[in-house]
Write a protein that holds these residues in place. Structure first.
Motif, PDB file in Angstrom:
ATOM      1  N   ALA A  51       0.842  -1.052  -0.020  1.00 27.69           N
ATOM      2  CA  ALA A  51      -0.022  -0.168  -0.185  1.00 27.69           C
ATOM      3  C   ALA A  51       0.782   1.232   0.020  1.00 27.69           C
ATOM      4  O   ALA A  51       0.599   2.181  -0.804  1.00 27.69           O
ATOM      5  N   HIS A  52       1.877   1.273   0.559  1.00 21.82           N
ATOM      6  CA  HIS A  52       2.813   2.261   0.752  1.00 21.82           C
ATOM      7  C   HIS A  52       3.665   2.764  -0.353  1.00 21.82           C
ATOM      8  O   HIS A  52       3.552   3.592  -0.963  1.00 21.82           O
ATOM      9  N   ALA A  53       4.027   1.308  -1.202  1.00 19.17           N
ATOM     10  CA  ALA A  53       4.554   1.402  -2.490  1.00 19.17           C
ATOM     11  C   ALA A  53       3.684   2.109  -3.368  1.00 19.17           C
ATOM     12  O   ALA A  53       4.070   2.908  -4.192  1.00 19.17           O
ATOM     13  N   GLN A  54       2.518   1.591  -3.703  1.00 17.60           N
ATOM     14  CA  GLN A  54       1.428   2.083  -4.328  1.00 17.60           C
ATOM     15  C   GLN A  54       1.315   3.566  -4.231  1.00 17.60           C
ATOM     16  O   GLN A  54       0.858   4.079  -5.334  1.00 17.60           O
ATOM     17  N   GLU A  55       0.979   4.071  -3.000  1.00 16.75           N
ATOM     18  CA  GLU A  55       0.917   5.539  -2.744  1.00 16.75           C
ATOM     19  C   GLU A  55       1.986   6.221  -3.413  1.00 16.75           C
ATOM     20  O   GLU A  55       1.680   7.230  -3.971  1.00 16.75           O
ATOM     21  N   PHE A 122       8.803  -5.210  -0.281  1.00 16.15           N
ATOM     22  CA  PHE A 122       7.749  -4.898  -1.466  1.00 16.15           C
ATOM     23  C   PHE A 122       8.754  -4.127  -2.576  1.00 16.15           C
ATOM     24  O   PHE A 122       9.213  -3.286  -2.078  1.00 16.15           O
ATOM     25  N   SER A 123       8.557  -4.547  -3.609  1.00 12.60           N
ATOM     26  CA  SER A 123       9.140  -3.659  -4.909  1.00 12.60           C
ATOM     27  C   SER A 123       8.352  -3.752  -5.885  1.00 12.60           C
ATOM     28  O   SER A 123       7.626  -4.593  -6.414  1.00 12.60           O
ATOM     29  N   ILE A 124       8.243  -2.548  -6.475  1.00  8.80           N
ATOM     30  CA  ILE A 124       7.471  -2.283  -7.865  1.00  8.80           C
ATOM     31  C   ILE A 124       8.201  -1.401  -8.873  1.00  8.80           C
ATOM     32  O   ILE A 124       8.736  -0.211  -8.547  1.00  8.80           O
TER      33      ILE A 124
END
Length: 136
Positions: A51-55, A122-124
């Motif tokens: 969720a933090h990475a997506q934000e 997490f990584s994106i």
């Protein structure tokens, strides 16, 4: 004269064996509960990290400028990239620029989340077209 043996020692031995079996079963169940709790916490942390990475990724896509994202979210430059702290969750989100931009028109970054221990949760990869064809 015949002596009859008491059956009390046999009953006592049977009860001791039953208690041992129940104790072993309880130990196995306790291990399963502890493992499931740790698995649940890990999954919860990974979902929160996503969720933090997506934000941060959405801010990159919206603003199309990593420096603007850094100013908006109060980021700081580190050796790993631009860092955004989430101390309430014990996580830090990083933006690392990637060098595979096509003719300067593509803004390409990797957004990853680390916990307090430095483990990547997490990584994106985030890519979007720049507004003015090459200005960052």
């Amino acid at each position: 004269m015949r002596y009859e043996r008491s059956k009390a020692p046999l009953a006592l031995m049977e009860q001791i064996i039953m208690i041992l079996v129940f104790a072993l079963t309880a130990a196995v169940c306790l291990q399963a509960f502890v493992y499931s709790d740790s698995l649940s916490r890990k999954s919860q942390n990974e979902n929160l990290a996503a969720a933090h990475a997506q934000e941060v990724a959405e801010y990159i896509k919206e603003l199309k400028d990593v420096d603007a994202v850094s100013r908006k979210l109060s980021g700081r430059q580190t050796e790993k990239g631009i860092a955004f702290a989430y101390p309430e969750d014990g996580m830090t989100v990083y933006i690392q620029p990637r060098q595979d931009a096509i003719n300067g028109y593509l803004l390409s970054n990797t957004v990853f989340v680390e916990d307090d221990k430095g483990e990547t949760l997490f990584s994106i990869d985030v890519g979007c077209q720049r507004q003015e064809g090459g200005q960052s």
